[in-house]
Design a protein around this motif. Structure first.
Motif, short mmCIF file in Angstrom:
data_model
loop_
_atom_site.label_atom_id
_atom_site.label_comp_id
_atom_site.label_asym_id
_atom_site.label_seq_id
_atom_site.Cartn_x
_atom_site.Cartn_y
_atom_site.Cartn_z
N TYR B 36 0.84 -1.19 0.00
CA TYR B 36 0.00 0.00 0.00
C TYR B 36 0.88 1.24 0.00
CZ TYR B 36 -4.35 -2.49 1.14
OH TYR B 36 -5.45 -3.30 1.11
N PRO B 44 -4.43 4.66 3.06
CA PRO B 44 -3.59 3.80 2.21
C PRO B 44 -4.30 3.42 0.92
CG PRO B 44 -3.56 3.04 4.48
CD PRO B 44 -4.64 4.07 4.39
N PHE B 46 -4.06 0.84 -2.52
CA PHE B 46 -3.49 -0.40 -3.07
C PHE B 46 -2.52 -0.09 -4.20
CE2 PHE B 46 -3.62 -4.79 -4.39
CZ PHE B 46 -3.52 -4.75 -5.77
N PHE B 89 3.55 0.64 2.93
CA PHE B 89 3.30 -0.43 3.88
C PHE B 89 3.21 -1.76 3.14
CE2 PHE B 89 2.28 1.95 7.66
CZ PHE B 89 1.76 3.15 7.19
#
Lengths: 114, 113
Positions: B36, B44, B46, B89
């Protein structure tokens, strides 16, 4: 375009107040999640729900509860807000199924408890 | 419990260079991984995902590599642009954990002009 909407971008509440954070998704997703995000700790799961009226504790549920009365809406409740609940709160949703799928996130609610 | 972690909290990259962001995971049962990107003030978003039956997957300017032997995941960004500045992340999940994603602490990428 898929959308997860959190009702507030910023909130300031007093210690001891009952706080409601609302989240709505328009994708007909079964799964919904509440995370909190703190510097250096990433995203930690508070609660999740895989169906209406169903809920499961995540990794840090203490001090929180949730409600899912309708498929599209998932509410996070702070029964008695405390200063250590000052954080960024993120709601997410995803499809259910036999294969794990991506989660879609809202824009976040930055909560400050004073 | 087991957790997902990123090797470095910050990464500074020259515009136009390639970026590599690393992530180590410890749960050998994990079978699904996502990267992310979170820009300032946003949730966040994708970027790319990969399942454990693959070791490489490519998207637009991004490639994810999965090494199950050493439980390592990486995100490569080609020709890094200023708009790539964000926190990245990695997240993992596995079949029997009710579709919950476990996240690492994040790597802040700063692109230098």
């Amino acid at each position: 375009d898929v959308k997860v909407t959190q009702s507030s971008r910023y909130l300031v509440k007093r210690t001891g107040e009952k706080v409601f954070l609302e989240c709505v998704q328009d994708m007909d997703h079964e799964n919904m999640f509440w995370y909190r995000q703190d510097p250096g700790l990433g995203l930690r799961l508070i609660y999740f729900s895989y169906d209406v009226k169903m809920k499961e504790k995540g990794d840090i549920p203490e001090g929180y509860s949730v409600s899912r009365e309708k498929k599209e809406r998932f509410s996070l409740i702070l029964e008695s807000a405390s200063t250590n609940q000052t954080s960024m709160y993120l709601c997410a949703s995803s499809l259910a199924g036999i294969m794990n799928t991506e989660a879609f996130f809202g824009q976040g609610t930055r909560l400050t408890v004073v | 419990g087991e957790s997902v972690g990123l090797h470095l909290p910050t990464l500074s990259v020259q515009e136009g260079d390639n970026s590599i962001i690393n992530c180590a995971y410890s749960n050998s049962a994990s079978d699904y991984f996502i990267w992310y990107k979170q820009e300032s003030g946003k949730g966040p978003q994708f970027i790319i995902d990969i399942r454990s039956n693959m070791d490489k997957r490519q998207g637009q300017r991004v490639t994810v590599l999965l090494n199950k032997t050493v439980k390592h995941l990486s995100l490569q960004i080609a020709a890094t642009q200023p708009g790539d500045s964000a926190v990245y992340f990695c997240a993992e999940s596995f079949f029997s954990n009710d579709y919950k994603l476990s996240f690492g602490a994040g790597t802040t990428v700063t692109v230098r002009a």
